[in-house]
Enzyme design. Structure first.
Site, PDB file in Angstrom:
ATOM      1  N   TYR A 190      -6.365  23.240 -13.349  1.00 24.15           N
ATOM      2  CA  TYR A 190      -5.880  22.333 -12.358  1.00 24.15           C
ATOM      3  C   TYR A 190      -4.523  21.722 -12.794  1.00 24.15           C
ATOM      4  O   TYR A 190      -4.387  21.309 -13.801  1.00 24.15           O
ATOM      5  CB  TYR A 190      -7.206  21.448 -12.013  1.00 24.15           C
ATOM      6  CG  TYR A 190      -7.429  20.265 -13.036  1.00 24.15           C
ATOM      7  CD1 TYR A 190      -6.671  19.201 -12.730  1.00 24.15           C
ATOM      8  CD2 TYR A 190      -8.478  20.617 -13.908  1.00 24.15           C
ATOM      9  CE1 TYR A 190      -6.704  18.164 -13.812  1.00 24.15           C
ATOM     10  CE2 TYR A 190      -8.603  19.455 -14.825  1.00 24.15           C
ATOM     11  CZ  TYR A 190      -7.892  18.503 -14.862  1.00 24.15           C
ATOM     12  OH  TYR A 190      -8.094  17.487 -15.807  1.00 24.15           O
ATOM     13  N   CYS A 191      -3.961  21.293 -11.618  1.00 21.75           N
ATOM     14  CA  CYS A 191      -2.816  20.316 -11.851  1.00 21.75           C
ATOM     15  C   CYS A 191      -2.511  19.573 -10.557  1.00 21.75           C
ATOM     16  O   CYS A 191      -3.259  19.752  -9.546  1.00 21.75           O
ATOM     17  CB  CYS A 191      -1.520  21.184 -12.365  1.00 21.75           C
ATOM     18  SG  CYS A 191      -1.399  22.728 -11.374  1.00 21.75           S
ATOM     19  N   THR A 192      -1.441  18.972 -10.436  1.00 20.95           N
ATOM     20  CA  THR A 192      -1.129  17.978  -9.331  1.00 20.95           C
ATOM     21  C   THR A 192      -1.306  18.791  -7.841  1.00 20.95           C
ATOM     22  O   THR A 192      -1.862  18.448  -7.233  1.00 20.95           O
ATOM     23  CB  THR A 192       0.428  17.274  -9.465  1.00 20.95           C
ATOM     24  OG1 THR A 192       0.245  16.649 -10.721  1.00 20.95           O
ATOM     25  CG2 THR A 192       0.352  16.244  -8.184  1.00 20.95           C
TER      26      THR A 192
END
Length: 298
Positions: A190-192
């Site tokens: 996951y990331c922004t």
């Protein structure tokens, strides 16, 4: 009535003439009074822009008219405000650049892109599919695809947070063997907004991680779906003057001031002007906090 909005988007697609796209995008943004940052490469485009809602909508409509960009992955959020000229106060200027990579992992040779996106990437799961996966499996590991300082104020519960200060450090971090014990686990990156994980997931799969998924739309889309009533905890760090965003009125405060330990989500650069390290700092110590590499001297 003017309404400040911020647009976050990306697309992986072959671009034959990145510099021509740069000139077009710069002129389009300037004509609409938009500020922010757009990066373009032969593999696609990534941007975050702020401005009046009507102007941002016109920008998006004109950009998606270009066939290669019709499938832009787009997220919206509230801007802080507009100045007297109707320009976003969350961005100091407009920057449009051509780069070797639209996400700087330092591994352009490992990324393969076609008209459908990244080739050989992870399976994308929507937020509700992630929740179902976690409920059904007991070996799910969340793997943070951001820089470590971002995770100090918000992260998925029990997530693995790699010890990296820039995206370029991920390749060496994966090759170090530190995470080989996860290769037989169910990994969710996951990331922004999702773009960093498009590349990271592929890097992990090519290094033997067997079952890798990607949170489609990133933390932003998960927060839009569940607020603070899911597996995400804390605030989301953002790279503009807002500093961070919350998904509800009961967001947990995970960060602690590096000087006094007070709970805070506030972040700023190290007080040493030569240092670019981001630190969690309370309001009281805003002007004095330094990282361990640049301690205060007598």
């Amino acid at each position: 009535m003017s309404v400040p909005k911020i647009l976050l988007y990306y697309v992986f697609t072959p671009i034959a003439d990145p510099d021509a796209i740069r000139l077009w995008q710069r002129d389009l943004c300037e004509s609409l009074g938009l500020r922010g940052r757009i990066l373009i490469s032969a593999d696609g485009m990534n941007g975050t822009l702020g401005g009046d809602l009507a102007a941002v909508k016109r920008y998006l409509r004109k950009t998606k008219d270009y066939p290669a960009f019709k499938n832009l992955d787009v997220k919206w959020s509230e801007g802080t405000g507009l100045d007297d000229e109707g320009r976003s106060v969350d961005f100091p200027k407009l920057v449009v650049k051509v780069r070797d990579e639209i996400v700087s992992f330092g591994a352009p040779g490992e990324l393969v892109v076609d008209e459908h996106g990244v080739v050989g990437g992870a399976t994308k799961l929507q937020p509700r599919e992630i929740e179902a996966l976690v409920a059904d499996r007991d070996d799910v590991v969340f793997f943070d695809g951001r820089n470590r300082f971002e995770a100090q104020i918000g992260r998925f519960r029990d997530a693995v947070v790699p010890d990296v200060s820039t995206t370029r450090e991920f390749v060496a971090e994966l090759d170090s063997g530190k995470y080989d014990h996860l290769k037989d686990k169910t990994v969710v990156t996951y990331c922004t907004g999702g773009i960093r994980c498009e590349v990271l997931s592929g890097l992990m799969k090519s290094r033997g991680f067997g079952e890798v998924y990607q949170l489609d739309g990133g933390i932003v889309r998960y927060g839009e779906t569940f607020g603070d009533d899911g597996l995400w905890e804390g605030s989301l760090y953002v790279f503009d003057k807002r500093g961070s965003v919350d998904f509800s009125d009961h967001t947990a405060v995970l960060g602690h001031c590096v000087v006094c330990g007070e709970a805070t989500k506030r972040m700023q650069n190290c007080a040493d002007l030569s240092c670019r390290e981001q630190l969690v700092v309370c309001e009281t110590h805003a002007g004095t906090a330094r990282c361990t590499a640049h301690p205060v001297t007598a």
